[in-house]
Design a protein around this motif. Structure first.
Motif, PDB file in Angstrom:
ATOM      1  N   PRO A  80       0.867  -1.187   0.000  1.00  0.00           N
ATOM      2  CA  PRO A  80       0.000   0.000   0.000  1.00  0.00           C
ATOM      3  C   PRO A  80       0.898   1.231   0.000  1.00  0.00           C
ATOM      4  CG  PRO A  80       0.037  -0.998   2.184  1.00  0.00           C
ATOM      5  CD  PRO A  80       0.978  -1.782   1.338  1.00  0.00           C
ATOM      6  N   LEU A  81       1.244   1.687  -1.205  1.00  0.00           N
ATOM      7  CA  LEU A  81       2.370   2.624  -1.272  1.00  0.00           C
ATOM      8  C   LEU A  81       2.053   4.083  -1.050  1.00  0.00           C
ATOM      9  CD1 LEU A  81       4.236   0.565  -3.775  1.00  0.00           C
ATOM     10  CD2 LEU A  81       5.292   1.606  -1.765  1.00  0.00           C
ATOM     11  N   ILE A  82       0.784   4.467  -1.274  1.00  0.00           N
ATOM     12  CA  ILE A  82       0.513   5.871  -0.968  1.00  0.00           C
ATOM     13  C   ILE A  82       0.175   5.939   0.514  1.00  0.00           C
ATOM     14  CG2 ILE A  82      -0.906   7.874  -1.474  1.00  0.00           C
ATOM     15  CD1 ILE A  82      -1.304   6.821  -4.244  1.00  0.00           C
ATOM     16  N   ARG A  83       1.089   6.452   1.290  1.00  0.00           N
ATOM     17  CA  ARG A  83       0.836   6.611   2.732  1.00  0.00           C
ATOM     18  C   ARG A  83       0.134   7.933   2.934  1.00  0.00           C
ATOM     19  NH1 ARG A  83       5.632   4.046   4.521  1.00  0.00           N
ATOM     20  NH2 ARG A  83       5.013   1.872   4.438  1.00  0.00           N
ATOM     21  N   LEU A  84      -1.084   7.841   3.335  1.00  0.00           N
ATOM     22  CA  LEU A  84      -1.824   9.077   3.544  1.00  0.00           C
ATOM     23  C   LEU A  84      -1.911   9.342   5.029  1.00  0.00           C
ATOM     24  CD1 LEU A  84      -4.490   8.141   0.934  1.00  0.00           C
ATOM     25  CD2 LEU A  84      -2.852   9.982   0.700  1.00  0.00           C
ATOM     26  N   ARG A  85      -1.852  10.610   5.365  1.00  0.00           N
ATOM     27  CA  ARG A  85      -1.931  10.883   6.808  1.00  0.00           C
ATOM     28  C   ARG A  85      -3.339  11.313   7.169  1.00  0.00           C
ATOM     29  NH1 ARG A  85       2.136  12.558   8.636  1.00  0.00           N
ATOM     30  NH2 ARG A  85       3.650  12.221   6.997  1.00  0.00           N
ATOM     31  N   PRO A  86      -3.704  11.077   8.426  1.00  0.00           N
ATOM     32  CA  PRO A  86      -5.058  11.429   8.828  1.00  0.00           C
ATOM     33  C   PRO A  86      -5.282  12.931   8.724  1.00  0.00           C
ATOM     34  CG  PRO A  86      -3.714  10.817  10.716  1.00  0.00           C
ATOM     35  CD  PRO A  86      -2.893  10.577   9.502  1.00  0.00           C
ATOM     36  N   PHE A  87      -6.494  13.272   8.351  1.00  0.00           N
ATOM     37  CA  PHE A  87      -6.810  14.695   8.300  1.00  0.00           C
ATOM     38  C   PHE A  87      -6.749  15.238   9.717  1.00  0.00           C
ATOM     39  CE2 PHE A  87      -8.127  18.192   5.928  1.00  0.00           C
ATOM     40  CZ  PHE A  87      -8.953  18.953   6.717  1.00  0.00           C
ATOM     41  N   GLU A 123      19.352   9.574 -16.749  1.00  0.00           N
ATOM     42  CA  GLU A 123      19.576   8.160 -17.041  1.00  0.00           C
ATOM     43  C   GLU A 123      18.262   7.376 -17.124  1.00  0.00           C
ATOM     44  OE1 GLU A 123      23.903   7.370 -15.064  1.00  0.00           O
ATOM     45  OE2 GLU A 123      22.423   8.477 -13.914  1.00  0.00           O
ATOM     46  N   ASN A 124      17.329   7.724 -16.230  1.00  0.00           N
ATOM     47  CA  ASN A 124      16.081   6.954 -16.179  1.00  0.00           C
ATOM     48  C   ASN A 124      14.871   7.860 -16.157  1.00  0.00           C
ATOM     49  OD1 ASN A 124      17.305   4.176 -15.290  1.00  0.00           O
ATOM     50  ND2 ASN A 124      18.210   5.708 -13.932  1.00  0.00           N
ATOM     51  N   ILE A 125      13.810   7.390 -16.773  1.00  0.00           N
ATOM     52  CA  ILE A 125      12.512   8.024 -16.533  1.00  0.00           C
ATOM     53  C   ILE A 125      11.644   6.935 -15.918  1.00  0.00           C
ATOM     54  CG2 ILE A 125      11.794   7.632 -18.954  1.00  0.00           C
ATOM     55  CD1 ILE A 125      10.148  10.297 -18.606  1.00  0.00           C
ATOM     56  N   VAL A 126      11.029   7.238 -14.797  1.00  0.00           N
ATOM     57  CA  VAL A 126      10.246   6.242 -14.068  1.00  0.00           C
ATOM     58  C   VAL A 126       8.789   6.696 -14.048  1.00  0.00           C
ATOM     59  CG1 VAL A 126       9.857   5.155 -11.805  1.00  0.00           C
ATOM     60  CG2 VAL A 126      12.198   5.503 -12.636  1.00  0.00           C
ATOM     61  N   CYS A 127       7.904   5.779 -14.369  1.00  0.00           N
ATOM     62  CA  CYS A 127       6.503   6.163 -14.487  1.00  0.00           C
ATOM     63  C   CYS A 127       5.582   5.068 -13.929  1.00  0.00           C
ATOM     64  CB  CYS A 127       6.199   6.407 -15.966  1.00  0.00           C
ATOM     65  SG  CYS A 127       4.506   6.867 -16.252  1.00  0.00           S
ATOM     66  N   ALA A 128       4.604   5.456 -13.155  1.00  0.00           N
ATOM     67  CA  ALA A 128       3.601   4.509 -12.657  1.00  0.00           C
ATOM     68  C   ALA A 128       2.511   4.371 -13.725  1.00  0.00           C
ATOM     69  CB  ALA A 128       3.003   5.040 -11.367  1.00  0.00           C
ATOM     70  N   GLY A 160       3.232   5.831  -5.553  1.00  0.00           N
ATOM     71  CA  GLY A 160       4.128   5.623  -4.407  1.00  0.00           C
ATOM     72  C   GLY A 160       5.167   4.554  -4.743  1.00  0.00           C
ATOM     73  N   ALA A 161       4.725   3.511  -5.471  1.00  0.00           N
ATOM     74  CA  ALA A 161       5.657   2.445  -5.872  1.00  0.00           C
ATOM     75  C   ALA A 161       6.720   3.030  -6.787  1.00  0.00           C
ATOM     76  CB  ALA A 161       4.881   1.337  -6.592  1.00  0.00           C
ATOM     77  N   ALA A 162       6.268   3.903  -7.717  1.00  0.00           N
ATOM     78  CA  ALA A 162       7.231   4.537  -8.636  1.00  0.00           C
ATOM     79  C   ALA A 162       8.216   5.393  -7.848  1.00  0.00           C
ATOM     80  CB  ALA A 162       6.495   5.384  -9.664  1.00  0.00           C
ATOM     81  N   ALA A 163       7.722   6.065  -6.813  1.00  0.00           N
ATOM     82  CA  ALA A 163       8.609   6.893  -5.973  1.00  0.00           C
ATOM     83  C   ALA A 163       9.660   6.016  -5.308  1.00  0.00           C
ATOM     84  CB  ALA A 163       7.790   7.636  -4.925  1.00  0.00           C
ATOM     85  N   ALA A 164       9.224   4.810  -4.862  1.00  0.00           N
ATOM     86  CA  ALA A 164      10.174   3.891  -4.209  1.00  0.00           C
ATOM     87  C   ALA A 164      11.241   3.433  -5.207  1.00  0.00           C
ATOM     88  CB  ALA A 164       9.417   2.693  -3.631  1.00  0.00           C
ATOM     89  N   VAL A 165      10.810   3.187  -6.459  1.00  0.00           N
ATOM     90  CA  VAL A 165      11.767   2.771  -7.496  1.00  0.00           C
ATOM     91  C   VAL A 165      12.767   3.907  -7.752  1.00  0.00           C
ATOM     92  CG1 VAL A 165      12.002   2.162  -9.948  1.00  0.00           C
ATOM     93  CG2 VAL A 165      10.128   1.199  -8.592  1.00  0.00           C
TER      94      VAL A 165
END
Ligand code: HAM
Length: 505
Positions: free
Chosen positions: A31-38, A421-426, A433-438
């Protein structure tokens, strides 16, 4: 926390997209988008001010209040309600550096820095704003009339530096005995001169300086010229494109001594002589006369200044004087360093700054289309004019503007394009969030990554990859990600494969 409550901080459209995708992919392993409580509004006193400023993000990634500011902080100036159209050009004689120009500037400065380091020099810098007094010399130099100077809010006279040498002298005096000589320092800094604009001359320019403090021998000047030659060779400029005119101020000094012209007029005479190519000879004669020089002295001086051969100079001044000895040594060292074909003696070179005392030199283009490319010399007494002890010193300044003109003329400007060098795309919004981790993983491995920050069609991503000259496209898609993998496409060959995230380098 109930995940869907957190969606309130997303735009409604994004929230719906997220809901749809999170339902359709209930089995996504990370669950890669970690959202914080409002946050509870009652706990957030800053909300009232943030609410009126929609661009402020309410909560930073660390959960700190970013929008509220410190209590007692100065309030921002009131926003004018009338629209004031501004001139989008930078002030006359100054430059913006959009990315393409910044790439060229960095390319040039990297050469400056690499050459300096290869000669064992250390980098220094000084403030762009200095005390005005540092630049006020009595010799009537052009540089003084070009000073950007003003009074600051504390009623101090200050100036934007027109050159770096006085600041360097100030720092050497300040360091005193805490540094061991010789110092070999270089700097690349912006200088300001209210100059008449011509090709390669601007009101703001960058100067590469290399200075050697504490060496009285001509070996120091020879080393400095060698470093400039090294730079020229690196960027593809040859001895048939540029040369150095070399002389010594001691030549002038010896002539003036013959006519018992007082030593304190020396700097002024040099500054007048430096204008010889810019103003008519009658004007020069008039100015020299106003200093008390006789017609005979002026005639002899001008005759010596027209000499272009060291042998001839020796015939006139004799071999015993320091001027001839220094110059002969420089030419002999040039042979050893291997740059004889780059330098020539020219007695008319005196340089326009009052502080030079010995060998002076300037780089010029052989086609004669441009102004001096660089200039420098020995300034053994500058430190004592600021109240320090005299320390032998020499150096040069090399501007960024003329060299770019010259490289353009010679077709030597490099093609510099943005390169990642790289372009990363979800492939799905919820996988961002997964793309951010990559991206983080690759950046930690030292790779550059252009992360696609919004949901974009693949066509757009390929266009972007072409613009940024990306070597690899890394796609983060649902089915691969569930298996802990990503898709890689090598953009030059079209080769495509899947790879485990752990193995992605
Ligand atoms: P300078 O001859 O006044 O010397 O300037 C050095 C170089 O800076 C020039 O040859 C030129 O490349 C560049 N330059 C000067 N003014 C401008 C301008 N308005 N626009 C573009 N480029 C310019 C000095 O400044 C000495 N402080 C150099 C030095 C260092 N001597 C010993 N150490």
């Amino acid at each position: 926390m109930p995940v869907h409550a957190s969606l309130l901080i997303l735009k409604p459209s994004l929230a719906t997209t997220f809901l749809r995708s999170s339902l359709s992919s209930a089995l996504v392993p990370f669950p890669l988008i970690r959202l914080r409580p409002f946050p509870n509004p009652r706990n957030l006193s800053f909300l009232s001010s943030a609410a009126s400023s929609p661009t402020h993000s309410l909560v930073s990634s660390s959960g700190d209040n970013v929008g509220g500011g410190r209590s007692g902080a100065i309030s921002p100036p009131p926003i004018e309600d009338s629209v004031q159209k501004i001139d989008v050009n930078p002030p006359r004689g100054t430059r913006d550096f959009p990315p393409e120009d910044m790439r060229l500037r960095n390319w040039l400065f990297n050469h400056f820095r690499e050459v300096s380091r290869s000669f064992g020099f250390e980098e220094v810098d000084f403030p762009v704003l200095e005390s005005e007094a540092l630049f006020i010399r009595k010799a009537g130099e052009e540089i003084r009339d070009q000073l950007y100077c003003f009074e600051d809010r504390g009623n101090r006279r200050v100036a934007l530096r027109p050159e770096l040498t006085p600041s360097l002298a100030r720092l050497v005096i300040q360091k005193g005995k805490s540094v061991s000589l010789p110092l070999k320092w270089f700097a690349v800094g912006q200088c300001w001169r209210y100059e008449r604009m011509t090709r390669g001359r601007r009101r703001e320019h960058y100067q590469w300086n290399m200075d050697i403090i504490g060496v009285p021998e001509v070996m120091a000047e020879a080393e400095l010229i060698s470093s400039i030659v090294t730079f020229f060779k690196r960027v593809g400029i040859t001895a048939s494109d540029v040369g150095f005119k070399v002389s010594s101020r001691k030549v002038l000094q010896e002539v003036l001594r013959c006519y018992s012209i007082p030593e304190n007029l020396f700097g002024k005479v040099c500054v007048i002589i430096d204008k010889m190519e810019k103003i008519p000879i009658d004007e020069i004669t008039k100015e020299l006369k106003s200093l008390g020089m006789s017609e005979e002295a002026i005639k002899d001086l001008l005759q010596v200044l027209s000499i272009k051969s060291l042998t001839k100079l020796e015939e006139i001044l004799g071999a015993a004087g320091e001027a001839v000895a220094d110059l002969k040594q420089l030419f002999s060292l040039a042979e050893k360093f291997g740059y004889s074909e780059w330098i020539q003696f020219d007695a008319s070179v005196v340089r326009g700054l009052a502080y030079y005392t010995g060998i002076v030199f300037e780089g010029f283009d052989r086609e004669g289309k441009l102004r001096a490319i660089c200039g420098g010399g020995r300034y053994d007494h500058l430190l004592s004019t600021f109240g320090g002890d005299d320390v032998p010193a020499c150096g040069f300044g090399f501007g960024d503007a003329v060299i770019i003109e010259l490289l353009k003329e010679k077709g030597l400007l490099p093609e510099l394009s943005l390169q990642v060098e790289n372009i990363v795309c979800a492939l799905d919004h919820y996988l961002q969030g997964a793309a951010a981790a990559v991206a983080t993983r690759l950046r930690e491995k030292g790779q550059s990554v252009d992360l696609v920050l919004e949901s974009k069609p693949l066509k757009w991503v390929f266009k972007r990859a072409a613009r940024t000259n990306a070597q690899r496209l890394i796609l983060v898609g649902n089915s691969e990600w569930q298996r802990g993998m990503v898709s890689v496409k090598i953009l030059s060959s079209g080769e495509q494969y899947e790879i485990k995230l752990d193995e992605l380098e």
